[in-house]
Write a protein that holds these residues in place. Sequence first.
Motif: not given
Ligand code: BES
Length: 498
Positions: A278, A286, A378-379
Amino acid sequence: MIDERPMQFTLTDTALQQIEADAAIGFVYEGGDDCTAATDWNELTAGLARELAESGEFRAKHQSTSLVHRPAGMRAGRLLLVGCGTHAKASTVRLREAASAGWRRLRTAGVRSLATALPDGMARDDALMAVVEGIAAADYEPDVHKTEDKQASSLERVIIACPGDAQAALDRATAVAQGQLRARELVNEPGNLLPPPELAARTAALAAEAGLECEVLDESQIEELRMGALLGVARASVEPPVLIVLRYRPDGSGSDAKAHLGLVGKAVTFDTGGISLKPAADMHLMKHDMAGGAAMIGTMLALASIRPELPVTAVIPSVENMPGGAAQRPGDVVTSRSGKTVEVLNTDAEGRLILADALTYAKEQGCTHLVDAATLTGAVVVALGTDYTGVFSNNDAWSEQLLAAAGKAGERMWPMPLGEEYTKLLESPIADMANIGPRWGGACTAAAFLENFVGDTPWAHLDIAGTAWYEKKMPHAPVGPSGAGVPTLVQLALAMSH
Ligand code: BES
Ligand code: MN
Ligand code: ZN
């Protein structure tokens, strides 16, 4: 460590104006220049709400407040008017937030005893729940690791003017409030202080205190169970993964109940993204990637105290997602416990991998109905913002039951689509599926991924990525964890046990 709160809630037949307390909260409905007290204290205070409205000082907008010292006709030393917005929009969500905003306003004002009365506009027990849970939630501060200037609460007693016998509703509300508070305390802990084994130890201690069965499966047991999807995520961390299982069983021997609720919660104690690292900005947030797991722990603690007639099992897979020499690579293929294979195209889509194995395990435990909660994408935040939790389901009746529970409990949740339109976006040339889809619809493809592991079992997935953490200070809450999901899941279990 956990901070034992002395706060006590008591009910009384006495009218609000007769209750002796350091301060009182009076709920007021908005109505142009003609605000109306939501309780009967208004007449005795000579139409205070109306006067303040006419002067333009206080119009009872939702969550607005106005403080009056030594209010005429009342035995409380101070009266805080709290706006509930219009009567027409009255709901448990809004009342919960209004009650919270009221106590946030008074929290650091030296108030030890607080009196309040339930507003009209909804059923008594619903109003009681919203007010009790709202005040209790507002007492939370995330400053546990400050060594100076801690914002300690002075609150000892809350006395609620409430006609009739509402003790059972009060007990339920305080159990939910306590469970939610425990969830927030866990979510608030940083990654270094709460790696998976520590989350397991803390959960086991809380479970023992509550009389819940807690089983912690360690790495070798997880290997024996062939949970390849979970293990792939955990590989690069020096912290071993755990699978936490909490079991609540009803007292009565006559529980030939057929329904068995399974609660599965994502508990990534820190999500760096792994090799699909990230960006640095806001990565510290996170640490709350275990909020789904914490919500299930809080829910189980509340259920242990309320004791509904329904077996409930929580399955909480916990890992730390790190980069490193041992890390899983983009393109790796893993075999999940279900036997299905997954091409890991993005190591940051890790939540769905650990949930896949946990959902399979929950089904094997005999769960007939499943709910998972996860800070998954995040979506979903792009789609719904930070007020609504996204709800995905393979079963309309089940998702309606869940949404009804959310409505009753006072949490904002919204139905989202699922189906083969999304499933087909996860096709992989090498394995049964890939762990990510194309750019758009990311919350839906994440849910569609999970659907592959639940079969026909009624299942609902709560994407709480937008709702688990307050990034900004709110009238009803400080920056930090929200405890999202706990009230709804307790309500769902209660509804199922009737
Ligand atoms: N933990 C994150 C999602 C998240 C984002 C939680 C913002 C809380 C606030 C999850 O593991 C993640 O990284 N999701 C990715 C998926 C993508 C790689 C398809 C995302 O949402 O960017
Ligand atoms: Mn991730
Ligand atoms: Zn994550």
